[in-house]
Write an enzyme that holds these catalytic residues in place. Structure first.
Site, PDB file in Angstrom:
ATOM      1  N   LYS A  81       0.841  -1.194   0.000  1.00  0.00           N
ATOM      2  CA  LYS A  81       0.000   0.000   0.000  1.00  0.00           C
ATOM      3  C   LYS A  81       0.872   1.238   0.000  1.00  0.00           C
ATOM      4  CE  LYS A  81      -4.580   0.717   0.343  1.00  0.00           C
ATOM      5  NZ  LYS A  81      -5.684  -0.164  -0.084  1.00  0.00           N
ATOM      6  N   VAL A 189     -17.262   4.271  -4.169  1.00  0.00           N
ATOM      7  CA  VAL A 189     -17.899   2.955  -4.032  1.00  0.00           C
ATOM      8  C   VAL A 189     -19.253   3.083  -3.329  1.00  0.00           C
ATOM      9  CG1 VAL A 189     -17.645   0.593  -3.160  1.00  0.00           C
ATOM     10  CG2 VAL A 189     -15.629   1.832  -3.981  1.00  0.00           C
ATOM     11  N   GLY A 190     -19.287   3.859  -2.248  1.00  0.00           N
ATOM     12  CA  GLY A 190     -20.513   4.010  -1.466  1.00  0.00           C
ATOM     13  C   GLY A 190     -21.677   4.538  -2.294  1.00  0.00           C
ATOM     14  N   ASP A 208     -22.618  10.763   5.174  1.00  0.00           N
ATOM     15  CA  ASP A 208     -21.274  11.071   4.687  1.00  0.00           C
ATOM     16  C   ASP A 208     -20.739  12.266   5.470  1.00  0.00           C
ATOM     17  OD1 ASP A 208     -19.567  10.299   1.979  1.00  0.00           O
ATOM     18  OD2 ASP A 208     -19.151  12.328   2.693  1.00  0.00           O
ATOM     19  N   ALA A 242     -16.825   3.953   4.277  1.00  0.00           N
ATOM     20  CA  ALA A 242     -15.890   5.069   4.448  1.00  0.00           C
ATOM     21  C   ALA A 242     -14.546   4.479   4.876  1.00  0.00           C
ATOM     22  CB  ALA A 242     -16.441   6.047   5.484  1.00  0.00           C
ATOM     23  N   ALA A 264     -15.261  -0.828   3.159  1.00  0.00           N
ATOM     24  CA  ALA A 264     -14.191  -0.204   3.947  1.00  0.00           C
ATOM     25  C   ALA A 264     -13.146  -1.247   4.333  1.00  0.00           C
ATOM     26  CB  ALA A 264     -14.767   0.450   5.196  1.00  0.00           C
TER      27      ALA A 264
END
Ligand code: PHE
Length: 352
Positions: A81, A189-190, A208, A242, A264
């Site tokens: 990452k 994505v949400g 959000d 999130a 998430a």
């Protein structure tokens, strides 16, 4: 060698580089957790952190999750990452994004193909065009630039497959029509999840940190709740979409849902939170299983050269893989986390 590959825990990583970008002056980190199964992959996250130690903890956790994600999905790839660690309260408009991304490209280039990056929270497919100027090892460029595009859609499709599996397991039906579902986080994505769930007839609650997303709630006819209330909202399925680190010993006793499944990463603050979820009979779909759609899709398209339809078919397998994990967890009387981790850890340990 095998023992080294199997090392677990916070000190398990193969390589970590922290540096201030030469052009941007911004703190950058790349962690490679494991290349036991193959070269590492994992997105580039850009966000503000309270201190560099928080950013470090994040990059270590996220890269480990990528190893487990790839292993559980049966991919011959390892986990890594990138974190672009911004100072808290910084005005994003003041950041020279291009310089930051070129610095990321130089850092990724140093891994010589043992790590490839891609978009993640705070970065997008367009950003990868800039990274690609300094290294070939960036996935998910826009299709116009020869990449597979944003991983948001395949990630959402994978989560929807996982949602149906969870629904069968918990409610005895694939159908999400009439189901009360809370989506916390309306990012790339949400938002897709919220739209698709609305089309499928779910009764949505959304939230959000960006108040402007209220417009989306209105458009979808969804109930809006403040971010602080989203996790503990009264619902049947909670969808964390999130950033992670949201489920701990303080919040789990206050949850009012029957199941949790969402994109998430690293939803549990500590692994033992999985035990409390199980005690409370809240079905938790391991995050690194449910959110693997993006990486499954990008690798299928860009490494194997498979077409869109077939790559999406592979993403749908997340549903069957999760069903097996849920059944095996029940049978073994253990948490879904333990079952999924065992599966991934075995694959890492027995890597060819
Ligand atoms: N950012 C996503 C993840 O971490 C997806 C992704 C990363 C896709 C890297 C391709 C390459 O899973």
């Amino acid at each position: 060698m095998q023992d080294v590959a199997a090392k677990q825990g916070p000190l398990a990583h193969e390589r970590l580089i922290i540096r201030r970008g030469a052009r941007s002056g911004v703190t950058l980190m790349v962690a490679v957790h494991s290349t036991a199964l193959g070269p590492a992959v994992g997105g580039c996250r850009m966000r503000a952190y309270r201190c560099w130690q928080d950013a470090l903890a994040d990059v270590l956790r996220l890269s480990q999750a990528m190893s487990y994600k790839c292993a559980a999905a049966g991919l011959a790839y390892g986990g890594g990452k990138t974190v672009i660690a911004l100072d808290e309260g910084i005005d994003l408009a003041r950041i020279d994004r291009r310089s930051v991304l070129l610095d990321v490209g130089d850092l990724v280039a140093e891994f010589d193909g043992r790590y490839s990056t891609g978009p993640d929270v705070g970065t997008c497919a367009q950003d990868m065009i800039v990274v690609r100027q300094r290294t070939p090892h960036a996935f998910c460029l826009p299709e116009s630039h020869g990449g597979s595009g944003s991983p948001a859609l395949p990630t959402a499709i994978g989560v929807l497959a996982a949602l149906r599996t969870v629904s069968v397991h918990r409610f005895g039906t694939q159908s999400l029509a009439g189901r009360r579902i809370a989506v916390s986080g309306l990012g790339a994505v949400g938002e897709r999840l919220a739209r698709s769930l609305t089309e499928q007839g779910a009764k949505l609650t959304v939230s959000d940190v960006d108040d402007q997303k209220r417009a989306l709630a209105k458009e979808l006819g969804a109930t809006w709740v403040e971010p602080a209330q989203a996790i503990t909202t009264d619902t049947e399925i909670l969808v964390p979409a999130a950033v992670g680190q949201i489920l701990d010993h303080e919040v789990v006793p206050r949850l009012r849902c029957a199941a949790i499944v969402g994109p998430a990463n690293n939803q549990l603050v500590t692994d033992d939170v999985a035990d409390v979820l199980r005690q409370r009979d809240i079905l938790w779909a391991p995050d690194f299983v449910a959110n693997a759609g993006g990486v499954i899709y990008a690798l299928a398209r860009e490494v194997e050269g498979i077409g869109h339809g077939e790559a999406i078919e592979r993403v749908h397998h997340i549903g069957t893989a999760l069903a097996e994990i849920l059944t095996n967890a029940d049978r073994a009387g253990q948490t879904t986390l333990a079952t999924a981790t065992d599966l991934a850890a075995t694959r890492l340990r027995t890597a060819p």
